[in-house]
Design an enzyme around this catalytic site. Sequence first.
Site, PDB file in Angstrom:
ATOM      1  N   CYS A 135      26.994  37.562  43.438  1.00  0.00           N
ATOM      2  CA  CYS A 135      28.417  37.887  43.356  1.00  0.00           C
ATOM      3  C   CYS A 135      29.086  36.676  42.742  1.00  0.00           C
ATOM      4  O   CYS A 135      28.816  35.537  43.165  1.00  0.00           O
ATOM      5  CB  CYS A 135      29.001  38.200  44.723  1.00  0.00           C
TER       6      CYS A 135
ATOM      7  N   ASP B  72      35.706  41.605  34.751  1.00  0.00           N
ATOM      8  CA  ASP B  72      35.382  41.524  36.173  1.00  0.00           C
ATOM      9  C   ASP B  72      36.412  42.333  36.948  1.00  0.00           C
ATOM     10  O   ASP B  72      37.510  42.599  36.448  1.00  0.00           O
ATOM     11  CB  ASP B  72      35.384  40.073  36.663  1.00  0.00           C
ATOM     12  N   SER B  73      36.049  42.707  38.156  1.00  0.00           N
ATOM     13  CA  SER B  73      36.998  43.434  39.000  1.00  0.00           C
ATOM     14  C   SER B  73      38.154  42.543  39.437  1.00  0.00           C
ATOM     15  O   SER B  73      39.175  43.040  39.900  1.00  0.00           O
ATOM     16  CB  SER B  73      36.284  43.994  40.231  1.00  0.00           C
TER      17      SER B  73
ATOM     18  N   GLU C 266      39.277  35.140  48.238  1.00  0.00           N
ATOM     19  CA  GLU C 266      40.476  35.565  47.508  1.00  0.00           C
ATOM     20  C   GLU C 266      41.759  35.277  48.288  1.00  0.00           C
ATOM     21  O   GLU C 266      42.840  35.211  47.708  1.00  0.00           O
ATOM     22  CB  GLU C 266      40.372  37.039  47.136  1.00  0.00           C
TER      23      GLU C 266
ATOM     24  N   HIS D  54      31.924  35.453  43.011  1.00  0.00           N
ATOM     25  CA  HIS D  54      32.786  34.659  43.895  1.00  0.00           C
ATOM     26  C   HIS D  54      32.008  33.563  44.627  1.00  0.00           C
ATOM     27  O   HIS D  54      32.568  32.519  44.967  1.00  0.00           O
ATOM     28  CB  HIS D  54      33.437  35.545  44.965  1.00  0.00           C
TER      29      HIS D  54
ATOM     30  N   CYS E  66      30.567  41.176  36.440  1.00  0.00           N
ATOM     31  CA  CYS E  66      30.789  41.651  37.800  1.00  0.00           C
ATOM     32  C   CYS E  66      29.490  42.299  38.258  1.00  0.00           C
ATOM     33  O   CYS E  66      29.007  43.234  37.612  1.00  0.00           O
ATOM     34  CB  CYS E  66      31.926  42.670  37.812  1.00  0.00           C
TER      35      CYS E  66
END
Length: 274
Positions: free
Chosen positions: A192, A10-11, A158, A194, A73
């Site tokens: 996504c 993942d990024s 984040e 997240h 991702c």
Amino acid sequence: MQAHPIGIFDSGYGGLTVFRSIKQKLPQYDYLYLGDNGRAPYGNRSFETVYQYTLECVKWFFENGCPLVIIACNTASAKALRTIQQNDLPKLAPDNRVLGVIRPTAEVIGQYTENRKVAVLGTKGTVASDSYPIEIHKFFPDIEIFQQACPLWVPLIENNEHNTPGADYFVEKYMQQLLAQNNEVDAVLLACTHYPLIADKIKKHLPENVSVIGQGSIVADSLTDYLHRHPEMEQRITRNGSMRFFTTDDTNDFDNHGSLFFGQPVQSEHLHLQ
């Protein structure tokens, strides 16, 4: 004996929500996780840049014994996966495989909608790629798809601001924009990794009948099925139940954030990519 783990890429931290589901479903295998936090976020970067970064990381997984890599991702799956599969894999490691998160989701999304109107929430990069409409229409040409970019959600999460009133404002803002496109949507895909961390907030700003769909369990089920159908790959993966985490940025920062996404403590090692 050399380990041959499954690689999960993942990024940044988000892929840990997918890894969490995979580990719960398939605890017996060895795993390597790499978060390219030093170059994150990928969401607003060009197709070429995302492709180059993702390819570098895939090569690193291959060099470290991974016969199978999951790109957990959405942006990298949208912007890089197909090129890597078609152009690079035959030259780099023709017996290895690189899989993403978009196709497994597209294959089952029809199970979640009754009125055939589905929303896709993602980064600007994922939405701009049109990868989800393209893949979903291969399996469900009758489904109408409405995409909504939510560029501020990843930075909020984040920076650990996702439980604040400020986060509520931006969740409501994007959901109003989505419902302005079509207010009959009955399934919302969190495209996504997240976004599961704010799933409850998202539900709060949608009608009660709308299903909010995370990808973790979908990808875990798809991987289970893939390994069942490809015993020659399954036999190449070692089974010690081990996990190693790597980040291209600060390990303390990764461990603190990563534990939130993974649901248990993580201890990472720093990786410098040439």
